[in-house]
Enzyme design. Structure first.
Site, mmCIF file in Angstrom:
data_model
loop_
_atom_site.group_PDB
_atom_site.id
_atom_site.type_symbol
_atom_site.label_atom_id
_atom_site.label_comp_id
_atom_site.label_asym_id
_atom_site.label_seq_id
_atom_site.Cartn_x
_atom_site.Cartn_y
_atom_site.Cartn_z
ATOM 1 N N HIS A 169 1.178 -1.361 0.359
ATOM 2 C CA HIS A 169 -0.425 -0.105 -0.142
ATOM 3 C C HIS A 169 1.133 0.939 0.064
ATOM 4 O O HIS A 169 1.787 0.855 0.662
ATOM 5 C CB HIS A 169 -1.470 0.453 1.340
ATOM 6 C CG HIS A 169 -1.544 1.597 1.489
ATOM 7 N ND1 HIS A 169 -2.403 2.087 1.146
ATOM 8 C CD2 HIS A 169 -3.101 0.526 1.228
ATOM 9 C CE1 HIS A 169 -2.642 2.819 1.742
ATOM 10 N NE2 HIS A 169 -3.915 2.110 1.164
ATOM 11 N N ASP A 172 2.826 -4.703 8.577
ATOM 12 C CA ASP A 172 2.085 -3.838 8.519
ATOM 13 C C ASP A 172 0.205 -4.498 8.218
ATOM 14 O O ASP A 172 -0.035 -5.473 7.393
ATOM 15 C CB ASP A 172 1.760 -3.173 7.001
ATOM 16 C CG ASP A 172 0.625 -2.191 6.284
ATOM 17 O OD1 ASP A 172 -0.726 -2.361 7.125
ATOM 18 O OD2 ASP A 172 0.069 -1.590 5.217
ATOM 19 N N GLN A 197 -4.577 -4.791 7.231
ATOM 20 C CA GLN A 197 -6.209 -5.798 6.684
ATOM 21 C C GLN A 197 -5.376 -7.092 7.790
ATOM 22 O O GLN A 197 -6.633 -7.817 8.304
ATOM 23 C CB GLN A 197 -5.985 -6.320 5.262
ATOM 24 C CG GLN A 197 -5.631 -5.528 4.091
ATOM 25 C CD GLN A 197 -7.273 -5.132 4.388
ATOM 26 O OE1 GLN A 197 -7.824 -5.141 5.037
ATOM 27 N NE2 GLN A 197 -7.238 -3.736 3.347
ATOM 28 N N LYS A 205 -10.593 -0.047 10.543
ATOM 29 C CA LYS A 205 -10.452 -1.538 9.215
ATOM 30 C C LYS A 205 -11.302 -3.136 10.495
ATOM 31 O O LYS A 205 -11.286 -3.809 10.368
ATOM 32 C CB LYS A 205 -9.575 -1.178 8.934
ATOM 33 C CG LYS A 205 -9.337 -0.650 7.705
ATOM 34 C CD LYS A 205 -7.738 -1.463 7.394
ATOM 35 C CE LYS A 205 -6.941 0.010 6.575
ATOM 36 N NZ LYS A 205 -7.824 0.124 5.102
ATOM 37 N N CYS A 223 -4.561 2.303 -3.831
ATOM 38 C CA CYS A 223 -3.697 3.546 -2.924
ATOM 39 C C CYS A 223 -2.272 2.213 -3.130
ATOM 40 O O CYS A 223 -1.596 1.907 -2.573
ATOM 41 C CB CYS A 223 -3.629 3.840 -1.698
ATOM 42 S SG CYS A 223 -4.764 4.466 -1.313
HETATM 43 N N1 PLP Z 1 -2.213 -1.080 4.236
HETATM 44 C C1 PLP Z 1 -2.657 -1.235 3.875
HETATM 45 C C2 PLP Z 1 -2.597 -2.684 3.701
HETATM 46 C C3 PLP Z 1 -3.722 -0.629 3.900
HETATM 47 O O1 PLP Z 1 -4.941 -2.094 3.404
HETATM 48 C C4 PLP Z 1 -4.528 0.547 4.033
HETATM 49 C C5 PLP Z 1 -5.879 1.221 3.676
HETATM 50 O O2 PLP Z 1 -6.036 0.702 3.039
HETATM 51 C C6 PLP Z 1 -2.881 0.907 4.921
HETATM 52 C C7 PLP Z 1 -2.303 0.743 5.521
HETATM 53 C C8 PLP Z 1 -3.239 2.587 5.494
HETATM 54 O O3 PLP Z 1 -4.405 2.416 6.406
HETATM 55 P P1 PLP Z 1 -5.070 4.170 7.069
HETATM 56 O O4 PLP Z 1 -4.975 4.543 5.595
HETATM 57 O O5 PLP Z 1 -6.488 3.283 8.014
HETATM 58 O O6 PLP Z 1 -3.734 4.862 7.858
#
Ligand code: PLP
Length: 408
Positions: free
Chosen positions: A125, A202, A205, A228, A366
């Site tokens: 991401h 990270d 998910q 989430k 993203c």
């Molecule tokens: N990393 C992953 C795998 C994600 O799916 C997301 C959000 O969709 C993020 C990072 C970023 O999360 P946030 O926008 O809640 O900071």
């Protein structure tokens, strides 16, 4: 505690799911972006906003004391939830992105030098890519990438070669928000440690779809967002091993993160406050504790069986659609499906699905480099949560077929 093993009972806790959209019953399949909130979370947010609203840690009055208890209680709940060693290892942030930026600033400024390498995968991401690009331009370190194969699996056969002595840090998603594959993070962590590198996972998910035990994983950092995980937006967690957090220098200064302050200098507060400068989202953080209570109230056996049934139904039905290309294939998958249908723009299909009451995501999600990897400019993504039903999965498939007929 009574565990929920009945989808109707679970859904009763989510008022948002009963609404109609475009005159249809809402089918909410965009949980990978953000999940709906259960009443426990909503009630605590309301209760705190309308009454228990005193700034934490700072005052001796009753409201401050009550907020502080709820905030610090949520920290204990997170610690237990991910099996961290102590509460000082749980830092409240505003989300995954903020947690990664914290590490990308604080860890790199202390430990990463010119010529070092930070290893990512090509499926990250933007939140797990751009902060490292920024850290590299500050420190003179370089990025290196573990590729994914056509199916979306990490090329573990290349890992040993990529993990040379220059690699000081590895940062990778537990589960990609595009591919939905549960990645072999334990193997990655063990190999990285053998090569002398630290590892950030990270878990944006991963925390939702797997049981996370940071001691068992032995990761150095694990990060996730509250929203989430059925919690409030603007909340998140950075778990870090105490010895690393102790040595890292905070990237934000301000109230609450200090021991003592003179006009010339200051000393740091003890962990975890050292990394929590300023007034945090204490109401949101407290409500994240309620979200964790909700997650713990679900019968795991039931949830797993339910998710497996839906995965096999949607995979089978999607693969019957002419011209479909699915991304992220394999056994070890969560209920997240990204795809394209030949000749149809992903956003056109998503717009039609919305007209039929079905909420899905479309676009780059993203993950622009991963889109380039597959030679596309976008995808459609359906991502399910514990409250989604087989009936909704059927509506989703029927709606896609209808949409395809209309767009062909
Ligand atoms: N990393 C992953 C795998 C994600 O799916 C997301 C959000 O969709 C993020 C990072 C970023 O999360 P946030 O926008 O809640 O900071």
């Amino acid at each position: 505690m009574e565990l929920y093993n009945n989808i109707e009972k679970i859904r009763e806790q989510f008022p948002a799911l009963t609404q109609r959209v475009n005159n249809r019953e809402l089918v909410y399949f965009d949980n990978g972006a953000t999940a709906q909130k259960p009443v426990g979370v909503i009630n605590l947010l309301n209760e705190m906003n309308s009454g228990v609203n005193g700034n934490i840690h700072r005052a001796v009055h009753e409201l401050s004391a009550r907020s502080t208890i709820l905030y610090e209680g949520a920290r204990d709940a997170v610690k237990l939830f991910i099996n961290a060693g102590d509460r000082g290892e749980i830092i409240f942030t505003s989300g995954t992105t903020a947690s990664i930026n914290l590490v990308a600033n604080s860890y790199t400024s202390t430990f990463i030098n010119k010529g070092d390498i930070i290893l990512l995968t090509e499926a990250e991401h933007h939140s797990n890519l751009v902060p490292w690009q920024m850290a590299c331009s500050r420190s003179g370190a370089e990025l290196r990438f573990l590729p994914v194969d056509e199916q979306g699996n990490w090329r573990m056969d290349l890992l040993d070669e990529l993990l040379d002595k220059r690699v000081k840090l590895v940062s990778a998603a537990h589960i990609s928000n595009v591919l939905g594959i549960i990645n072999p993070v334990k193997q990655l962590i063990d190999k990285a440690h053998s090569a002398g590198a630290k590892v950030l996972i990270d878990g944006a998910q991963g925390i939702v779809h797997t049981e996370v035990d940071v001691k068992e994983l032995d990761c150095d950092f694990y990060v996730f967002s509250g929203h989430k995980l059925y919690g409030p937006t603007g909340t998140g967690i950075l778990y870090g091993k105490r010895n690393l957090l102790e040595e890292m220098v905070p990237w934000m200064g301000g109230g609450d993160m200090v021991g003592s302050v003179s006009l010339e200098k200051f000393s740091f507060a003890e962990l975890p406050l050292k990394f929590e400068a300023g007034t945090p989202n204490f109401i949101g953080a407290a409500a994240l504790g309620e979200a964790i209570k909700f997650v713990k109230s679900i019968d795991k056996g039931f949830a797993e069986k339910h998710e497996k049934e839906i995965i096999s139904f949607i995979t089978r039905e999607l693969s019957k659609i002419d011209g479909i290309r699915m991304y992220g294939l394999g056994e070890n998958k969560i209920s997240l499906f990204s795809f394209n249908i030949e000749g149809i723009h992903p956003s056109d299909l998503a717009i039609l699905l919305n007209k039929m009451g079905v909420a899905v995501r479309s676009g780059m999600m993203c993950c622009e480099p991963l889109m380039s990897r597959y030679g596309v400019t976008g995808m459609v993504r359906a991502s399910l949560a514990v409250y989604n039903t087989m009936k909704e999965a059927e509506i989703f498939i029927e709606s896609i077929k209808r949409g395809v007929r209309m767009l062909s």
